[in-house]
Design a protein around this motif. Structure first.
Motif, short mmCIF file in Angstrom:
data_model
loop_
_atom_site.label_atom_id
_atom_site.label_comp_id
_atom_site.label_asym_id
_atom_site.label_seq_id
_atom_site.Cartn_x
_atom_site.Cartn_y
_atom_site.Cartn_z
N THR A 1 0.79 -1.23 0.00
CA THR A 1 0.00 0.00 0.00
C THR A 1 0.82 1.28 0.00
N ASN A 2 2.08 1.23 0.34
CA ASN A 2 2.85 2.46 0.47
C ASN A 2 4.25 2.28 -0.12
N ARG A 3 4.30 1.80 -1.35
CA ARG A 3 5.58 1.58 -2.01
C ARG A 3 5.56 2.16 -3.41
N LYS A 4 6.74 2.57 -3.85
CA LYS A 4 6.87 3.12 -5.21
C LYS A 4 6.47 2.07 -6.24
N ASN A 5 6.91 0.84 -6.06
CA ASN A 5 6.54 -0.28 -6.92
C ASN A 5 5.62 -1.19 -6.11
#
Length: 154
Positions: free
Chosen positions: A20-24
C-alpha cells in the motif's frame, strides 16, 4: 513481476501481492497462495506499509471483460492473517499511453472497494468510459482482485 503480466489473461497465475505504500506496489505473482505466504518474508522488505495478498478475479478493458470464475471457487485454508472483509473486491486502474507501450498502474486513481465482482465490473466499465472520454488516445484496463489478507508489514 510487471503490470503487463498481471493484465495478461493467458497467464495462469492467480495470487499477487500489493504493497500500500511503495513506489513499486505490485510484488510476487504466484499460482499458489502458499508460495506467497511461505516466501514473503524473504522477498519483500518490511517497512511502513500494508501487504495485501490478492486473488486475480477479472480484467476489464473498454470492450471486453475477462472473468476467472475458477479463481473465485478456490478456497484458501485458514491462516493467522484471516480477517473478514465487507467489500473484498478491489479495482486497480492501468493506462497505456501508446498502443505499443506497457501498461502503467495509475496510483493517483483511488483503489475502489466493492461487495461483488459484478459491482466491480460495472464500476470499471464506467471508469474506463470516463477516462477514455478525457484521454481518447490512451488505452485503459482495470484489474479486479479479491483481498484475501491485509497484513501490517512493519
Amino acid at each position: 513481476m510487471t503490470e503487463e503480466q498481471l493484465l495478461d489473461v493467458k497467464d495462469d497465475r492467480t495470487y499477487f501481492v500489493y504493497l500500500t505504500n511503495r513506489k513499486n506496489p505490485f510484488s510476487m505473482f504466484e499460482r499458489n497462495v502458499a508460495d506467497i505466504l511461505d516466501h514473503m518474508h524473504e522477498e519483500i522488505s518490511m517497512g511502513y506499509t500494508n501487504l495485501w495478498v490478492m486473488k486475480r478475479i477479472g480484467i476489464i478493458h473498454i470492450e471486453t471483460l475477462s472473468y476467472f470464475p475458477d479463481n473465485e471457487l478456490i478456497v484458501e485454508g485458514k491462516t493467522i492473517y484471516d480477517k473478514p472483509q465487507e467489500q473484498p473486491y478491489l479495482t486497480f486502474l492501468f493506462a497505456k499511453f501508446t498502443p505499443a507501450a506497457s501498461p502503467i498502474y495509475s496510483p493517483h486513481e483511488a483503489i475502489v472497494r466493492h461487495a461483488s465482482f459484478e459491482d466491480a465490473a460495472e464500476f470499471s466499465a464506467g471508469k474506463i468510459k470516463s477516462m477514455k472520454e478525457q484521454y481518447p488516445d490512451r488505452e485503459f484496463s482495470v484489474l479486479c482482485a479479491k483481498l484475501l489478507y491485509d497484513i501490517t508489514w512493519h
